[in-house]
Design an enzyme around this catalytic site. Structure first.
Site, mmCIF file in Angstrom:
data_model
loop_
_atom_site.group_PDB
_atom_site.id
_atom_site.type_symbol
_atom_site.label_atom_id
_atom_site.label_comp_id
_atom_site.label_asym_id
_atom_site.label_seq_id
_atom_site.Cartn_x
_atom_site.Cartn_y
_atom_site.Cartn_z
ATOM 1 C CB VAL A 62 -1.129 0.048 1.609
ATOM 2 C CG1 VAL A 62 -1.397 1.413 1.700
ATOM 3 C CG2 VAL A 62 -1.627 -0.821 0.819
ATOM 4 C CB CYS A 63 1.992 3.662 -1.331
ATOM 5 S SG CYS A 63 1.243 3.899 -3.005
ATOM 6 N NE ARG A 64 -1.343 11.922 -1.714
ATOM 7 C CZ ARG A 64 -1.544 12.002 -2.758
ATOM 8 N NH1 ARG A 64 -0.616 11.656 -4.452
ATOM 9 N NH2 ARG A 64 -2.542 13.270 -3.372
ATOM 10 N N GLY A 66 -0.729 4.016 -5.203
ATOM 11 C CA GLY A 66 -0.828 2.963 -6.194
ATOM 12 C C GLY A 66 0.736 2.582 -7.004
ATOM 13 C CG MET A 90 -3.110 4.457 2.150
ATOM 14 S SD MET A 90 -4.229 3.462 3.091
ATOM 15 C CE MET A 90 -4.909 4.686 4.923
#
Length: 99
Positions: A62-64, A66, A90
């Site tokens: 997961v990141c901000r 993708g 996210m």
């Protein structure tokens, strides 16, 4: 690269146990909220922290948005890890987060 939607991952987290989520965002981003029980390993630290990631378990990255988690997936899958990118990051995750 394998992908899962934020909605699908949220459902998995509700219905299954022992789900590994690894958040590769920076500290200041994680301070705004992280998926409960996710492990925080910033993308730049990933190569030095491989010993913290179980090679025998599937992991959801997961990141901000993708992008960085996609890079993390490429890197880790090249090392033999079973990883899936959460598409949209996210920004797309609508369930509860831990602050």
């Amino acid at each position: 690269m394998k992908e899962i939607t934020a909605k699908e991952l949220a459902l998995k987290l509700k219905n299954e146990t022992n789900i590994s989520v690894i958040d590769v965002r920076e500290d200041e981003e994680v301070a705004q909220g992280i998926i409960p029980n996710a492990k925080h390993i910033p993308l730049g630290q990933l190569p030095d922290r491989l010993d913290e990631i179980d090679k025998h378990q599937a992991h959801y990255m997961v990141c901000r948005s993708g992008g960085r988690s996609g890079k993390a997936c490429s890197f880790l899958s090249g090392k033999g890890y079973d990883v899936t990118n959460m598409a949209g990051g996210m920004l797309a995750f609508e369930d509860d987060v831990q602050k």
